[in-house]
Scaffold this motif. Structure first.
Motif, PDB file in Angstrom:
ATOM      1  N   GLN A  84       0.792  -1.222   0.000  1.00 15.83           N
ATOM      2  CA  GLN A  84       0.000   0.000   0.000  1.00 15.83           C
ATOM      3  C   GLN A  84       0.827   1.277   0.000  1.00 15.83           C
ATOM      4  N   ALA A  85       2.002   1.243   0.659  1.00 11.62           N
ATOM      5  CA  ALA A  85       2.769   2.484   0.834  1.00 11.62           C
ATOM      6  C   ALA A  85       4.226   2.361   0.428  1.00 11.62           C
ATOM      7  N   GLY A  86       4.687   1.166   0.089  1.00 12.37           N
ATOM      8  CA  GLY A  86       6.099   0.981  -0.278  1.00 12.37           C
ATOM      9  C   GLY A  86       7.015   0.931   0.932  1.00 12.37           C
ATOM     10  N   THR A 133       6.228   6.970  10.174  1.00 11.59           N
ATOM     11  CA  THR A 133       7.072   7.700  11.136  1.00 11.59           C
ATOM     12  C   THR A 133       7.124   9.140  10.652  1.00 11.59           C
ATOM     13  N   ASN A 134       6.688  10.068  11.489  1.00  9.61           N
ATOM     14  CA  ASN A 134       6.518  11.450  11.033  1.00  9.61           C
ATOM     15  C   ASN A 134       7.561  12.413  11.596  1.00  9.61           C
ATOM     16  N   HIS A 135       8.616  11.875  12.166  1.00  8.92           N
ATOM     17  CA  HIS A 135       9.598  12.749  12.811  1.00  8.92           C
ATOM     18  C   HIS A 135      10.105  13.831  11.840  1.00  8.92           C
ATOM     19  N   THR A 136      10.106  15.072  12.295  1.00  7.95           N
ATOM     20  CA  THR A 136      10.569  16.191  11.472  1.00  7.95           C
ATOM     21  C   THR A 136      10.852  17.378  12.374  1.00  7.95           C
ATOM     22  N   SER A 137      11.367  18.466  11.818  1.00  5.14           N
ATOM     23  CA  SER A 137      11.532  19.701  12.610  1.00  5.14           C
ATOM     24  C   SER A 137      11.764  20.871  11.658  1.00  5.14           C
ATOM     25  N   PHE A 178      13.623  23.715   9.801  1.00 11.10           N
ATOM     26  CA  PHE A 178      14.996  23.893   9.329  1.00 11.10           C
ATOM     27  C   PHE A 178      15.884  22.683   9.630  1.00 11.10           C
ATOM     28  N   ARG A 179      15.279  21.503   9.579  1.00 10.42           N
ATOM     29  CA  ARG A 179      16.042  20.261   9.770  1.00 10.42           C
ATOM     30  C   ARG A 179      17.048  20.140   8.609  1.00 10.42           C
ATOM     31  N   GLU A 180      18.235  19.708   8.913  1.00 14.74           N
ATOM     32  CA  GLU A 180      19.286  19.608   7.894  1.00 14.74           C
ATOM     33  C   GLU A 180      19.408  20.959   7.194  1.00 14.74           C
ATOM     34  N   SER A 190       7.656  16.587  -0.960  1.00 12.76           N
ATOM     35  CA  SER A 190       6.912  15.359  -1.245  1.00 12.76           C
ATOM     36  C   SER A 190       6.709  14.414  -0.053  1.00 12.76           C
ATOM     37  N   ALA A 191       7.292  14.744   1.099  1.00  5.61           N
ATOM     38  CA  ALA A 191       7.015  13.971   2.328  1.00  5.61           C
ATOM     39  C   ALA A 191       6.963  14.988   3.463  1.00  5.61           C
ATOM     40  N   ALA A 192       5.884  15.770   3.431  1.00  7.18           N
ATOM     41  CA  ALA A 192       5.819  17.025   4.204  1.00  7.18           C
ATOM     42  C   ALA A 192       5.577  16.817   5.687  1.00  7.18           C
ATOM     43  N   THR A 204       2.947  17.463   0.085  1.00  7.94           N
ATOM     44  CA  THR A 204       2.154  16.231   0.080  1.00  7.94           C
ATOM     45  C   THR A 204       2.709  15.223   1.082  1.00  7.94           C
ATOM     46  N   ASP A 205       1.825  14.329   1.472  1.00  8.50           N
ATOM     47  CA  ASP A 205       2.213  13.224   2.351  1.00  8.50           C
ATOM     48  C   ASP A 205       1.133  12.156   2.208  1.00  8.50           C
ATOM     49  N   ILE A 206       1.471  10.940   2.553  1.00  6.95           N
ATOM     50  CA  ILE A 206       0.487   9.850   2.494  1.00  6.95           C
ATOM     51  C   ILE A 206      -0.443   9.882   3.705  1.00  6.95           C
ATOM     52  N   ASN A 241       0.332   9.556  -2.375  1.00  3.58           N
ATOM     53  CA  ASN A 241       1.124   8.364  -2.085  1.00  3.58           C
ATOM     54  C   ASN A 241       2.225   8.277  -3.143  1.00  3.58           C
ATOM     55  N   LEU A 242       3.465   8.310  -2.722  1.00  2.00           N
ATOM     56  CA  LEU A 242       4.581   8.345  -3.679  1.00  2.00           C
ATOM     57  C   LEU A 242       4.644   7.114  -4.570  1.00  2.00           C
ATOM     58  N   ILE A 243       4.058   5.999  -4.148  1.00  4.78           N
ATOM     59  CA  ILE A 243       4.143   4.802  -5.011  1.00  4.78           C
ATOM     60  C   ILE A 243       2.932   4.671  -5.947  1.00  4.78           C
ATOM     61  N   CYS A 270      12.593  15.668  -1.117  1.00  8.66           N
ATOM     62  CA  CYS A 270      12.139  14.316  -0.772  1.00  8.66           C
ATOM     63  C   CYS A 270      13.090  13.810   0.299  1.00  8.66           C
ATOM     64  N   ARG A 271      12.855  14.250   1.516  1.00  7.14           N
ATOM     65  CA  ARG A 271      13.857  14.013   2.556  1.00  7.14           C
ATOM     66  C   ARG A 271      13.330  13.075   3.637  1.00  7.14           C
ATOM     67  N   ASN A 272      14.172  12.112   3.959  1.00  6.70           N
ATOM     68  CA  ASN A 272      13.898  11.192   5.069  1.00  6.70           C
ATOM     69  C   ASN A 272      12.641  10.355   4.878  1.00  6.70           C
ATOM     70  N   VAL A 273      12.388   9.989   3.637  1.00  7.76           N
ATOM     71  CA  VAL A 273      11.338   8.998   3.362  1.00  7.76           C
ATOM     72  C   VAL A 273      11.915   7.844   2.536  1.00  7.76           C
TER      73      VAL A 273
HETATM   74  C1  LIG Z   1      10.365  10.919   8.722  1.00  8.96           C
HETATM   75  S1  LIG Z   1       9.122  11.847   7.915  1.00  8.96           S
HETATM   76  C2  LIG Z   1      10.129  13.032   7.041  1.00  8.96           C
HETATM   77  C3  LIG Z   1       9.527  14.420   7.081  1.00  8.96           C
HETATM   78  C4  LIG Z   1      10.367  15.505   6.400  1.00  8.96           C
HETATM   79  N1  LIG Z   1      10.516  15.256   4.993  1.00  8.96           N
HETATM   80  C5  LIG Z   1      11.702  15.663   7.058  1.00  8.96           C
HETATM   81  O1  LIG Z   1      12.711  15.280   6.475  1.00  8.96           O
HETATM   82  O2  LIG Z   1      11.745  16.182   8.167  1.00  8.96           O
HETATM   83  C6  LIG Z   1       8.593  10.742   6.608  1.00  8.96           C
HETATM   84  C7  LIG Z   1       7.256  11.098   6.007  1.00  8.96           C
HETATM   85  O3  LIG Z   1       7.080  10.325   4.827  1.00  8.96           O
HETATM   86  C8  LIG Z   1       5.714   9.982   4.723  1.00  8.96           C
HETATM   87  N2  LIG Z   1       5.546   8.808   3.829  1.00  8.96           N
HETATM   88  C9  LIG Z   1       5.856   7.508   4.088  1.00  8.96           C
HETATM   89  N3  LIG Z   1       5.526   6.742   3.040  1.00  8.96           N
HETATM   90  C10 LIG Z   1       5.020   7.557   2.087  1.00  8.96           C
HETATM   91  C11 LIG Z   1       4.496   7.355   0.766  1.00  8.96           C
HETATM   92  N4  LIG Z   1       4.419   6.139   0.207  1.00  8.96           N
HETATM   93  N5  LIG Z   1       4.044   8.427   0.086  1.00  8.96           N
HETATM   94  C12 LIG Z   1       4.098   9.665   0.634  1.00  8.96           C
HETATM   95  N6  LIG Z   1       4.567   9.923   1.871  1.00  8.96           N
HETATM   96  C13 LIG Z   1       5.041   8.876   2.585  1.00  8.96           C
HETATM   97  C14 LIG Z   1       5.297   9.713   6.161  1.00  8.96           C
HETATM   98  O4  LIG Z   1       3.911   9.820   6.350  1.00  8.96           O
HETATM   99  C15 LIG Z   1       6.089  10.783   6.927  1.00  8.96           C
HETATM  100  O5  LIG Z   1       5.323  11.923   7.193  1.00  8.96           O
END
Ligand SMILES: C[S@@+](CC[C@H](N)C(=O)[O-])C[C@H]1O[C@@H](n2cnc3c(N)ncnc32)[C@H](O)[C@@H]1O
Length: 290
Positions: A35-37, A89-93, A95-97, A128-130, A160-162, A218-220, A234-237
């Motif tokens: 469903q989500a990759g 996993t939604n960890h973020t902040s 001005f991260r990185e 793309s993974a907000a 966007t985010d899933i 959904n990115l997939i 597209c960071r940390n996804v």
């Molecule tokens: C760890 S957070 C990263 C947030 C931000 N990009 C950062 O670097 O701080 C990962 C995000 O990717 C999203 N995600 C996971 N699988 C996804 C998918 N298939 N399509 C879109 N978003 C997805 C999660 O819901 C989550 O909010």
């Protein structure tokens, strides 16, 4: 006064059985991958159990086993997005990185704004993974700093985010004040915080909020946008995806990126393999070649 047996029974909290068998873990991992990759590795079992327990409780079920059995029924179609929300996993902040935002603010946007304003053009950024919004609001903050009050550029950020729950939080733009207190003093004013009625909370200014459109994507799956984008975050996804999924998403990013556009990945991420149309120009910053 002693409690009667019945009132004692009523006071008992509903305790669900959160045992996660190997078979159920394998079933959940397969479903989430399809469903989500997202690849759930075996050592994430305890974390997965905890996240599933939230859905067991929300649905008033008795056990994780019951939840898995429910997911196998046709009635469970509406539960799949909730399952995905629970396992992400939604960890973020903000001005991260940080160096990505410095690069955007100093090396990319001034040139882009100058070039596009000359022909009243557009600038499009896709985050793309907000997650809960800290990343797109940081992008909006540095962009507003560069754009100032000019109206000769059509500027938009798509975020966007899933995960539909986290997107609601992102749109609300309300954060605990201590998240802002931790920020370096040179970037904090860029978020132009508004006072908020909630105690110990602040809200991102309406000016920045209006620069962003939040959507579920959904990115997939198929993407409805045709681009081109000047910048893609597209960071940390990618860390949750396997090589095949990353390679396929990357190809599609390249198709949507304008020549000379930039792709930012997370610091611990890299391309699944070198891409003939992407050139590494800084730490996890790639430029789309013409
Ligand atoms: C760890 S957070 C990263 C947030 C931000 N990009 C950062 O670097 O701080 C990962 C995000 O990717 C999203 N995600 C996971 N699988 C996804 C998918 N298939 N399509 C879109 N978003 C997805 C999660 O819901 C989550 O909010």
């Amino acid at each position: 006064m002693a409690m009667s047996r019945s009132s004692t029974a009523l006071a008992q909290p509903h305790l669900a059985d959160v045992t996660l068998t190997r078979d159920d873990m394998a079933f959940i991992a397969k479903l989430v991958y399809e469903q989500a990759g997202i690849v759930i590795r075996e050592h994430k079992e305890a974390m997965t159990r905890g996240r599933l327990a939230r859905r067991v409780k929300a649905l008033g079920l008795n056990s994780v086993a019951e939840y898995c059995a429910f997911l196998k029924t046709p009635q469970a179609a509406g539960e799949i997005p909730e399952l995905i929300n629970a396992v992400t996993t939604n960890h973020t902040s903000f001005f991260r990185e940080r160096h990505h935002f410095d690069h955007l603010r100093k090396d990319v946007l001034p040139r882009l704004v100058q070039e596009r304003s000359a022909r009243r053009g557009r600038i499009r950024i896709w985050c793309s993974a907000a997650s809960s919004g800290e990343e797109p609001y940081s992008i909006a903050a540095v962009s507003r700093d560069v754009l100032g009050s000019r109206s000769d550029v059509d500027f938009k950020i798509l975020a966007t985010d899933i995960d539909t729950d986290i997107l609601m939080k992102a749109e609300a733009a309300i954060y605990s004040a201590d998240q802002f207190d931790r920020l370096p003093p040179d970037v904090k004013p860029l978020l132009k915080l508004e006072a908020h009625s909630g105690r110990g909370e602040a809200r991102i200014s309406e000016d920045l909020r209006r620069m962003i459109a939040f959507k579920r994507l959904n990115l997939i799956e198929r993407w409805p946008m045709s681009g081109p984008f000047d910048i893609i975050f597209c960071r940390n996804v990618f860390i949750y995806f396997d090589t095949q999924t990353k390679a396929s998403i990357l190809d599609r990013f390249v198709t949507l990126l304008a020549p000379g556009g930039f792709l930012y990945l997370g610091h611990s991420e890299s391309l699944p393999q070198p891409h003939p149309q992407l050139r590494l120009i800084g730490r996890t910053i790639y430029e789309r070649l013409p």
